[in-house]
Design an enzyme around this catalytic site. Sequence first.
Site, PDB file in Angstrom:
ATOM      1  N   LYS A   9     -30.253  52.138 -65.782  1.00 31.33           N
ATOM      2  CA  LYS A   9     -30.142  52.146 -64.323  1.00 31.33           C
ATOM      3  C   LYS A   9     -30.201  50.712 -63.828  1.00 31.33           C
ATOM      4  CE  LYS A   9     -34.825  52.753 -62.655  1.00 31.33           C
ATOM      5  NZ  LYS A   9     -35.602  53.349 -61.583  1.00 31.33           N
ATOM      6  N   GLU A  66     -35.339  56.512 -55.130  1.00 32.35           N
ATOM      7  CA  GLU A  66     -33.987  56.352 -55.683  1.00 32.35           C
ATOM      8  C   GLU A  66     -33.286  57.692 -55.894  1.00 32.35           C
ATOM      9  OE1 GLU A  66     -34.325  53.916 -59.249  1.00 32.35           O
ATOM     10  OE2 GLU A  66     -35.854  52.686 -58.271  1.00 32.35           O
ATOM     11  N   SER A  75     -42.001  47.982 -56.199  1.00 32.84           N
ATOM     12  CA  SER A  75     -42.904  49.121 -56.400  1.00 32.84           C
ATOM     13  C   SER A  75     -43.533  48.960 -57.788  1.00 32.84           C
ATOM     14  CB  SER A  75     -42.166  50.457 -56.265  1.00 32.84           C
ATOM     15  OG  SER A  75     -41.245  50.644 -57.308  1.00 32.84           O
ATOM     16  N   GLU A  83     -31.630  47.818 -53.711  1.00 36.63           N
ATOM     17  CA  GLU A  83     -30.835  48.034 -54.918  1.00 36.63           C
ATOM     18  C   GLU A  83     -29.384  48.401 -54.591  1.00 36.63           C
ATOM     19  OE1 GLU A  83     -32.991  50.608 -57.611  1.00 36.63           O
ATOM     20  OE2 GLU A  83     -34.504  49.068 -57.953  1.00 36.63           O
ATOM     21  N   LYS A  92     -38.613  48.217 -68.936  1.00 38.49           N
ATOM     22  CA  LYS A  92     -38.410  47.010 -68.136  1.00 38.49           C
ATOM     23  C   LYS A  92     -39.065  45.845 -68.870  1.00 38.49           C
ATOM     24  CE  LYS A  92     -38.754  49.204 -63.538  1.00 38.49           C
ATOM     25  NZ  LYS A  92     -39.787  49.726 -62.584  1.00 38.49           N
ATOM     26  N   ASP A 137     -42.314  55.580 -65.664  1.00 34.55           N
ATOM     27  CA  ASP A 137     -42.152  54.147 -65.387  1.00 34.55           C
ATOM     28  C   ASP A 137     -43.533  53.533 -65.154  1.00 34.55           C
ATOM     29  OD1 ASP A 137     -41.606  51.650 -64.322  1.00 34.55           O
ATOM     30  OD2 ASP A 137     -40.565  52.366 -62.539  1.00 34.55           O
ATOM     31  N   HIS A 190     -33.223  47.647 -64.575  1.00 31.96           N
ATOM     32  CA  HIS A 190     -33.354  46.418 -63.788  1.00 31.96           C
ATOM     33  C   HIS A 190     -34.639  46.493 -62.968  1.00 31.96           C
ATOM     34  CE1 HIS A 190     -31.654  48.391 -59.892  1.00 31.96           C
ATOM     35  NE2 HIS A 190     -32.336  49.230 -60.620  1.00 31.96           N
ATOM     36  N   ASP A 222     -35.606  58.810 -58.858  1.00 32.53           N
ATOM     37  CA  ASP A 222     -36.860  58.111 -59.149  1.00 32.53           C
ATOM     38  C   ASP A 222     -37.658  58.234 -57.869  1.00 32.53           C
ATOM     39  OD1 ASP A 222     -39.009  56.532 -59.661  1.00 32.53           O
ATOM     40  OD2 ASP A 222     -37.898  54.655 -59.914  1.00 32.53           O
ATOM     41  N   GLU A 225     -37.743  60.528 -62.453  1.00 31.72           N
ATOM     42  CA  GLU A 225     -38.610  59.431 -62.886  1.00 31.72           C
ATOM     43  C   GLU A 225     -39.821  59.344 -61.968  1.00 31.72           C
ATOM     44  OE1 GLU A 225     -36.528  55.670 -63.161  1.00 31.72           O
ATOM     45  OE2 GLU A 225     -38.368  54.568 -62.705  1.00 31.72           O
ATOM     46  N   HIS A 254     -38.223  50.287 -51.218  1.00 33.54           N
ATOM     47  CA  HIS A 254     -36.960  49.532 -51.305  1.00 33.54           C
ATOM     48  C   HIS A 254     -36.140  49.628 -50.025  1.00 33.54           C
ATOM     49  CE1 HIS A 254     -37.034  49.920 -55.982  1.00 33.54           C
ATOM     50  NE2 HIS A 254     -37.964  49.123 -55.512  1.00 33.54           N
TER      51      HIS A 254
HETATM   52  P1  PGA Z   1     -39.209  48.065 -58.780  1.00 32.79           P
HETATM   53  O1  PGA Z   1     -38.460  49.458 -58.710  1.00 32.79           O
HETATM   54  O2  PGA Z   1     -38.364  47.138 -59.561  1.00 32.79           O
HETATM   55  O3  PGA Z   1     -39.384  47.686 -57.350  1.00 32.79           O
HETATM   56  O4  PGA Z   1     -40.524  48.338 -59.469  1.00 32.79           O
HETATM   57  C1  PGA Z   1     -37.745  50.002 -59.772  1.00 32.79           C
HETATM   58  C2  PGA Z   1     -38.344  51.281 -60.245  1.00 32.79           C
HETATM   59  O5  PGA Z   1     -39.345  51.764 -59.697  1.00 32.79           O
HETATM   60  O6  PGA Z   1     -37.821  51.849 -61.198  1.00 32.79           O
HETATM   61 ZN    ZN Z   2     -39.309  53.600 -61.205  1.00 29.59          ZN
END
Ligand code: PGA
Ligand code: ZN
Length: 427
Positions: free
Chosen positions: A390, A166, A43, A207, A339, A314, A367, A244, A287, A156
């Site tokens: 996370k 999430e 995503s 995940e 990230k 994010d 991650h 999230d 999130e 996911h």
């Molecule tokens: P992604 O998802 O690694 O697929 O972007 C993680 C997130 O959205 O936090």
């Molecule tokens: Zn996210």
Amino acid sequence: MVNNIKSIKAREILDSRGNPTVEVEIAVNSGIRARAAVPSGASTGIHEALEFRDADPKRYGGKGVLKAVENVNKIIAPELIGKDILNQEDLDQLMIKLDGTQNKKNLGANAILGVSMSIARAAATAQNMTLYKYLGGSEATLLPVPMLNVLNGGVHANWQGPDFQEYMVVPSGAESFKEALRWGSETFHTLKKVLKEKGLKTSVGDEGGFVPTVSSNEEPLQLIIAAIEKAGYKPGTDISIALDTASSSFCEEEKYLLRTEKSELDSEGLVEKFVSLTKKYPIISVEDGLAEDDWEGWKILNNKLGHKITLVGDDIFVTNVKRIERGIKEKIANAVLIKLNQIGTVTETIAAVKMAQKAKWSAVVSHRSGETVDSFISDFVVAMGTGALKTGAPCRGERVEKYNQLLRIEEELGDNAVFAGRKAFER
Ligand code: PGA
Ligand code: ZN
């Protein structure tokens, strides 16, 4: 000079989804070698630094990374060989210049990050230090609260579960990281029992969290509360919940489409949904409650909930200081997701964390949904002292390895270790 780079070699390896990713191996004159592997999102935010893929349909469905590998071996390596690994910032700047674009589209953020992370690792070894100490110094003693993604949805879960991506359990009431991880893991296993009893699926998503077929985005919250209680913990005191929603992924033409509920909401409608959910459930963090360019919606969300819970950006911030700075100025959130591969160097990631910390915002290190067993982020979160991480469910090797590395760090710190606990989410 013993600390000068002797060789840099990249290769194409596979990530946890079986897609290619970049691994870099560095050798230093002293004989030290270090390795780092780059994660990959699904995503992915449109404002992220570019992940270079070959787009050759004959290999890995176009997802090969041979060009990024070649960029490391043929363009970056010749420039960096002979340089001192202790100058992380200079080396990162050199790669940024070598690329020459805003979003690293010439060399690829995956190529640059692999080198950047392997330099940090080699430098830590050269200094005879663990990575978290090398990056964070003697003050690096804060262990993060793990945010364990026990129930997966959205992209996911191939849209087989809830729309929200999430559902995390956050054992912030524990006394130590080790205890928090145990509480989280026990809750995860109890959730499996709860799902089984209700005749729901217990297969897992990208995940490691379960993907039950549900008829609303609220239902997972009820299931998780039941699991927390059944596992012997108090919801909201021992273990809280974080979401999230990854709302960019179900936002179309400024409308939010919730397939499981067959409803379509505007920004205000979705904010109202969060307000009502936070009244009913012990949700301490949301999130990406709104999409990556919905700055106005974010403002409404922050006005309504920013004084009560953590609101993490994010896709809207993408670990980019320019976007975070705007967010701070416009007061649209109170936390940023971190990230490394969204921005592409260790140096720029540190700058993003520091900007958040200076503004008294929280920073949650994260991650990606596509991971390897590389546990760089575990050391990184302790080095930065952000207090929150996370990295998925306590399930699947690439997720668990990050949590295990934190167990090792906590053990090594001994009496000096401090667990972030509830403070990490105080507003
Ligand atoms: P992604 O998802 O690694 O697929 O972007 C993680 C997130 O959205 O936090
Ligand atoms: Zn996210």
